[in-house]
Each structure stands twice: as C-alpha cells, then as structure tokens.
Write an enzyme that holds these catalytic residues in place. Structure first.
Site, mmCIF file in Angstrom:
data_model
loop_
_atom_site.group_PDB
_atom_site.id
_atom_site.type_symbol
_atom_site.label_atom_id
_atom_site.label_comp_id
_atom_site.label_asym_id
_atom_site.label_seq_id
_atom_site.Cartn_x
_atom_site.Cartn_y
_atom_site.Cartn_z
ATOM 1 N N ARG A 233 0.868 -1.178 0.000
ATOM 2 C CA ARG A 233 0.000 0.000 0.000
ATOM 3 C C ARG A 233 0.905 1.228 0.000
ATOM 4 O O ARG A 233 1.937 1.258 0.697
ATOM 5 C CB ARG A 233 -0.916 0.035 1.235
ATOM 6 C CG ARG A 233 -2.061 -0.967 1.197
ATOM 7 C CD ARG A 233 -3.100 -0.639 0.117
ATOM 8 N NE ARG A 233 -4.188 -1.597 0.065
ATOM 9 C CZ ARG A 233 -4.254 -2.648 -0.758
ATOM 10 N NH1 ARG A 233 -3.279 -2.886 -1.617
ATOM 11 N NH2 ARG A 233 -5.307 -3.448 -0.742
ATOM 12 N N GLU A 262 -3.031 7.287 -4.832
ATOM 13 C CA GLU A 262 -3.328 6.629 -6.101
ATOM 14 C C GLU A 262 -4.799 6.719 -6.517
ATOM 15 O O GLU A 262 -5.120 6.572 -7.702
ATOM 16 C CB GLU A 262 -2.875 5.168 -6.076
ATOM 17 C CG GLU A 262 -3.666 4.261 -5.157
ATOM 18 C CD GLU A 262 -3.162 2.819 -5.188
ATOM 19 O OE1 GLU A 262 -1.966 2.598 -4.981
ATOM 20 O OE2 GLU A 262 -3.993 1.915 -5.409
ATOM 21 N N HIS A 294 -0.907 -0.260 -9.713
ATOM 22 C CA HIS A 294 -1.644 -1.265 -8.925
ATOM 23 C C HIS A 294 -2.090 -2.441 -9.803
ATOM 24 O O HIS A 294 -3.262 -2.800 -9.849
ATOM 25 C CB HIS A 294 -2.845 -0.622 -8.206
ATOM 26 C CG HIS A 294 -3.128 -1.313 -6.905
ATOM 27 N ND1 HIS A 294 -3.297 -0.625 -5.728
ATOM 28 C CD2 HIS A 294 -3.245 -2.627 -6.592
ATOM 29 C CE1 HIS A 294 -3.520 -1.492 -4.745
ATOM 30 N NE2 HIS A 294 -3.487 -2.720 -5.258
#
Ligand code: NAD
Length: 335
Positions: A233, A262, A294
C-alpha cells in the site's frame, strides 16, 4: 443476492459473469467509484462490491445504510480503505478475499526488481532505436544478495520461495513469524534488515503502526544504493522522504505498484491530461524508478479466484452458512 459492483472495468465483468453462472446473483456493474455521492446507485441492491480505490469512510457507509445495504464484499485482500469502527457501529458485514493469488503479487515484485536491476525498460527502448551499446545498462547478480522481506504472510512467503530460488540470503521481519519459513529465511529486527539488505520488499498491511514505515530516518539507516520495492500500500512510504533519498542517491532503485494518493490516478487513462500531483510527477522523472499502477494482482488466475470467492462468500451469507472470508460480521450484532 442483488449486488452493486463499483469501480468495475471492462476486464472485470467477464470474470464475474462467468463465475456467477454457478451462483445466480443479480449483478449490477458501475464504472463509478464508491463514495458518499455514488452510494445511491446501490438502491434496490442488498450488497455492494468494492475495490481498493473505493471510499468506505463513515459517510459512505452511512449513505449505503440509507439504501438498506449492510453487506460490503471487498474484492481485494487489503481493507485499509474501510472505516472499520464505523462499519462495526453501523453493523455492516464485511467480506474480503484474503488469498486469491499471492503468486501474482510476489511475481510482480520480482518483475520490478529485475526490471530495475537489469534496466529492461531502458534497454528495450535503446534496442528499438538501434542503440546496441551497453553503456548505462550494467546490473548486479541477485545470487548471494541480501533481500529483506517485511511481512511474511501469503505474499511475503511466496516471495521468499522465489528469492530463495535466486540464491538470495533472506532476512525477514513479521510480528507473527511463520515457523515453516525458517528453512528459507532468518527472522530478525527491522533495524538489522535496514542495515544489511541490498533489496527490501514490503508485504505488510497498511495500518496505524505501518503508515510511513519507510521514513526519512529509516531511509538513512539503509545501505546506500539499496533497492526498495512496494507492492503493498502506498502510504507505507513517506513519498517525500523517498524522493529526497533518491535525490541524495541513498536510495538506488525504487519499484512501486502503489502510491499514497493513487485514488486520483490509478486505473484511469490520464494520458491526455495534465497530471496535477507534483509529487507523483517528480517520481516519474527518476531513471532508477519504475511505477506500475496497482497491477501486481492483475493475472487471469487472480481474477478468476477473486470473482469466484466474492460470489461464493455472498452466497454463504445469503444461506446463513459459515464463510471464512468474513472480516466482520455485523449480522451477529443485529440478531
Ligand atoms: P497477509 O495478511 O497474508 O500478510 C501480511 C503479513 O504482514 C502478516 O504475516 C502480518 O503478520 C504481517 N504484519 C502485520 N503487521 C506488520 C508489521 N508492522 N511489520 C511487518 N509485518 C507485519 O497479507 P498478504 O496477502 O500477504 O498481502 C500483503 C499486502 O499486500 C496486503 O496488505 C495488501 O495491502 C497488499 N496487496 C497488494 C496487491 C497489489 O495488487 N498491489 C494485491 C494484494 C495485496
């Protein structure tokens, strides 16, 4: 069960539709991300299915509750985007998919390591332009390098297996060490890992203890020129401190699949837009940084497993059968 799916992309739908052949839920797909304003799209449904960038703050949960939604199925393993306190108070049942394909993420972490080390993006662009010089492309052997793994759950342990295959010396830190990994790795303190590792890869959850785990102070404790990989993360890193460490050449390589902010960037095509996030834009200027958006989880096998487990979990709840993917069972409080 009628389920409203948020943040759905074209590539998600076929997997859920195929998996649903075995369950018969009513699926409503929305491209919009979930937030207090879009929560109303779930009207008439019994559950929502949300992803990493969706907002599951108290406000959104309250908005969902107004539409009689009490079940949130997260189609991801992390759950830092959920206000768990609010979810408990509002008696939500939260499902996650804790283990869908840890190999997908571990393999992506290794892809980042090798791409950075052997400078594959640069080499390919040189070759395409007819530049066959090797200047600037020198890498290092992974064999016998020390790799530090932070968090040895599903993903960290897959990574340990892979790096063991490369012949790396593996150090790891986890508050709950896994005894079965002791044949591959040496558990030690974070301090030892910062001091001794040539490569550090983060595989712990984001929570109050781990936010900005990689701070300016910690970066200075690392070996000069260290490689840092983050597929967990974004907020595990203090991005400003990381940029400073890159500028000072203390950090030699950075590979990230996640970024603190993000939500405003990833999973959108912004190629014709002006990126407003100057911190992110600065990261993109370094020759020794690779950013992916991601996508570490993004394999066929992972999507099959995510869709299957999500719909199976909802069916179990519907039938009031036990379900191992329940993170928090709000129905037990209301009954
Ligand atoms: P997991 O729960 O199996 O493992 C996490 C491990 O971290 C556990 O062993 C836990 O004990 C350990 N841990 C907890 N606090 C820690 C701390 N302070 N320091 C070190 N270790 C700590 O989770 P996982 O499936 O291996 O996933 C790891 C992370 O990867 C998730 O939290 C998620 O954020 C991220 N993830 C990213 C993607 C992606 O596409 N980029 C996909 C899936 C998961």
């Amino acid at each position: 069960m009628k389920v409203a799916f948020f943040s759905i992309r074209d590539y998600d739908k076929p997997f859920f539709e195929k998996a649903n052949e075995g369950y018969g839920h009513t699926l409503r797909f929305f491209e919009q991300s979930l937030n207090p304003e879009t929560a109303k799209l779930s009207q008439g449904c019994e559950a929502v299915c949300a992803f990493v960038q969706d907002d599951l703050s108290r406000k959104t949960l309250q908005a969902l509750k107004k539409h009689k939604i009490s079940t949130v199925a997260l189609r991801c393993s992390g759950f830092n985007q959920v206000d768990l306190q609010a979810a408990k108070e509002l008696q939500f049942t939260i499902l996650t998919v804790p283990k869908y394909s840890p190999h997908a993420v571990a393999e992506h972490a290794v892809a980042l390591m090798l791409s950075l080390n052997r400078k594959i993006p640069k080499a390919w662009s040189h070759t395409k332009e007819g530049n066959f010089s090797l200047s600037g492309l020198m890498g290092f052997d992974m064999f016998k390098k020390t790799a530090g793994i932070i968090g040895t759950g599903y993903i960290g342990s897959c990574l340990a297996e892979i790096l063991h295959g490369f012949g790396c010396e593996i150090l790891a830190y986890d508050p709950k060490p896994n005894p079965s990994l002791k044949r591959l790795i040496t558990y030690t303190s974070l301090r030892e890992i910062w001091k001794k590792s040539d490569i550090i890869s983060l595989h712990c959850p984001l929570n109050e203890q781990t936010k900005h785990l990689i701070s300016a102070k910690v970066l200075l404790e690392m070996k000069p020129g260290v490689m840092l990989i983050n597929t967990s993360r974004g907020a595990l890193l203090d991005t400003h401190a990381v940029i400073e460490a890159l500028k000072q050449k203390q950090l030699g390589y950075l590979g990230i699949d996640v970024y603190e902010e993000e939500e405003n960037l990833f999973s959108k095509d912004l190629s014709s837009e002006i990126i407003q996030d100057d911190t992110f834009s600065r990261l993109l200027t370094f020759p020794n940084v690779i950013v992916t958006s991601h996508q570490a989880y993004f394999t066929k096998e992972a999507l099959q497993s995510i869709s299957q487990q999500t719909l199976a979990g909802l069916s179990s709840l519907e039938k009031k059968e036990p379900c191992e993917n329940v993170l928090w069972d709000g129905s037990s409080l209301s009954s």
